[in-house]
Scaffold this motif. Structure first.
Motif, PDB file in Angstrom:
ATOM      1  N   HIS A  93       3.642   4.036  -5.834  1.00 57.87           N
ATOM      2  CA  HIS A  93       3.058   5.350  -5.532  1.00 57.87           C
ATOM      3  C   HIS A  93       1.574   5.410  -5.904  1.00 57.87           C
ATOM      4  CE1 HIS A  93       6.904   6.879  -4.274  1.00 57.87           C
ATOM      5  NE2 HIS A  93       7.436   6.290  -5.341  1.00 57.87           N
ATOM      6  N   GLY A 150      -0.753   5.450  -3.714  1.00 53.49           N
ATOM      7  CA  GLY A 150      -1.383   6.356  -2.750  1.00 53.49           C
ATOM      8  C   GLY A 150      -2.416   5.703  -1.842  1.00 53.49           C
ATOM      9  N   ASP A 176      -1.914   6.393   1.931  1.00 58.12           N
ATOM     10  CA  ASP A 176      -2.317   7.723   2.401  1.00 58.12           C
ATOM     11  C   ASP A 176      -3.835   7.846   2.494  1.00 58.12           C
ATOM     12  OD1 ASP A 176       0.241   8.594   2.728  1.00 58.12           O
ATOM     13  OD2 ASP A 176       0.358   9.642   0.822  1.00 58.12           O
ATOM     14  N   THR A 177      -4.541   7.162   1.605  1.00 59.65           N
ATOM     15  CA  THR A 177      -6.008   7.204   1.654  1.00 59.65           C
ATOM     16  C   THR A 177      -6.525   6.470   2.890  1.00 59.65           C
ATOM     17  OG1 THR A 177      -5.977   7.159  -0.744  1.00 59.65           O
ATOM     18  CG2 THR A 177      -8.091   6.724   0.288  1.00 59.65           C
ATOM     19  N   SER A 220      -2.749  11.491   7.022  1.00 56.01           N
ATOM     20  CA  SER A 220      -2.388  12.021   5.698  1.00 56.01           C
ATOM     21  C   SER A 220      -3.618  12.413   4.886  1.00 56.01           C
ATOM     22  CB  SER A 220      -1.525  11.023   4.926  1.00 56.01           C
ATOM     23  OG  SER A 220      -2.074   9.751   4.960  1.00 56.01           O
ATOM     24  N   LYS A 267      -2.394  17.318   4.093  1.00 53.00           N
ATOM     25  CA  LYS A 267      -1.605  16.969   2.898  1.00 53.00           C
ATOM     26  C   LYS A 267      -0.100  17.173   3.091  1.00 53.00           C
ATOM     27  CE  LYS A 267      -5.260  15.680   0.919  1.00 53.00           C
ATOM     28  NZ  LYS A 267      -5.574  14.257   1.104  1.00 53.00           N
ATOM     29  N   SER A 325       2.673  12.151   4.332  1.00 55.31           N
ATOM     30  CA  SER A 325       2.527  11.038   3.382  1.00 55.31           C
ATOM     31  C   SER A 325       3.400   9.869   3.821  1.00 55.31           C
ATOM     32  CB  SER A 325       2.944  11.475   1.979  1.00 55.31           C
ATOM     33  OG  SER A 325       2.918  10.357   1.113  1.00 55.31           O
ATOM     34  N   HIS A 336       4.402   7.566   1.595  1.00 50.21           N
ATOM     35  CA  HIS A 336       5.266   7.138   0.492  1.00 50.21           C
ATOM     36  C   HIS A 336       5.991   8.281  -0.200  1.00 50.21           C
ATOM     37  CE1 HIS A 336       2.573   8.314  -2.941  1.00 50.21           C
ATOM     38  NE2 HIS A 336       1.707   8.340  -1.956  1.00 50.21           N
ATOM     39  N   LYS A 337       5.557   9.528   0.041  1.00 47.42           N
ATOM     40  CA  LYS A 337       6.259  10.674  -0.564  1.00 47.42           C
ATOM     41  C   LYS A 337       7.332  11.134   0.422  1.00 47.42           C
ATOM     42  CE  LYS A 337       2.284  12.130  -3.243  1.00 47.42           C
ATOM     43  NZ  LYS A 337       1.099  12.982  -3.250  1.00 47.42           N
TER      44      LYS A 337
END
Ligand code: SF4
Ligand code: SF4
Length: 177
Positions: A120, A122, A125-126, A131, A135, A138, A140-141
């Protein structure tokens, strides 16, 4: 997952993803030449985009399209607005983008997420313009929406390349709409 068990794997640059622009320039250039030389109807290009969309998802825009290549060059000239422009282009794009974008939900190949190795961090997402801009999305969320199945996911695979754990893989898709 117990944090002590998490191991960060050394990340190697993906040989195909890192050459995407070169691949797009070659395929796009050849396709542009063939279409003009043989005066091929754009309906056939739409059929090609649909077939590739069914198999690979929305790959046409960023791996095959000569216009997409030119648009990306222009978008890269403005780094501050790059994500926004990329999102808008790949959302509105052209009829091939719409058709193949819808096929992102059912394509045979897609982006699978393996949560066992995910730390996680992130980074995925970056790397992803969807994503980053919204927000609600995602990679991974699990409680959020998956950007990889959205209309505007152009299968740039930057999320796959960014993941240091290889938790994201582009392969035969495990269906999860
Ligand atoms: S980059 Fe990989 S390890 Fe990091 S959050 Fe995304 S899927 Fe998980
Ligand atoms: S391939 Fe990954 S980084 Fe690229 S748009 Fe789709 S979800 Fe985002």
């Amino acid at each position: 997952m117990n944090p002590k068990k998490i191991k960060i794997k050394a990340k190697k640059s993906h040989p195909i993803i890192s050459k995407r622009r070169l691949i797009q320039a070659i395929i796009g250039g050849v396709m542009f030449y063939i279409i003009h030389y043989f005066d091929i109807s754009l309906w056939y290009v739409l059929i090609l985009g649909t077939i590739t969309g069914l198999v690979f998802g929305k790959v046409f825009c960023r791996w095959m399209c000569p216009l997409g290549f030119i648009m990306e060059v222009f978008m890269n000239m403005n780094p501050e607005e790059k994500f926004k422009q990329t999102y808008q282009y790949h959302k509105l794009g052209c009829p091939i983008a719409w058709v193949s974008g819808f096929l992102n939900k059912i394509s045979i190949f897609g982006i699978n997420f393996n949560q066992n190795d995910c730390t996680h961090c992130g980074l995925c997402d970056t790397a992803c313009y969807i994503s980053t801009l919204n927000k609600d999305f995602s990679l991974h969320k699990q409680e959020k929406k998956n950007p990889a199945t959205q209309l505007s996911c152009s299968k740039c695979l930057l999320c796959v390349e960014a993941c240091p754990q290889n938790s994201l893989k582009y392969e035969f898709r495990k269906l999860k709409l």
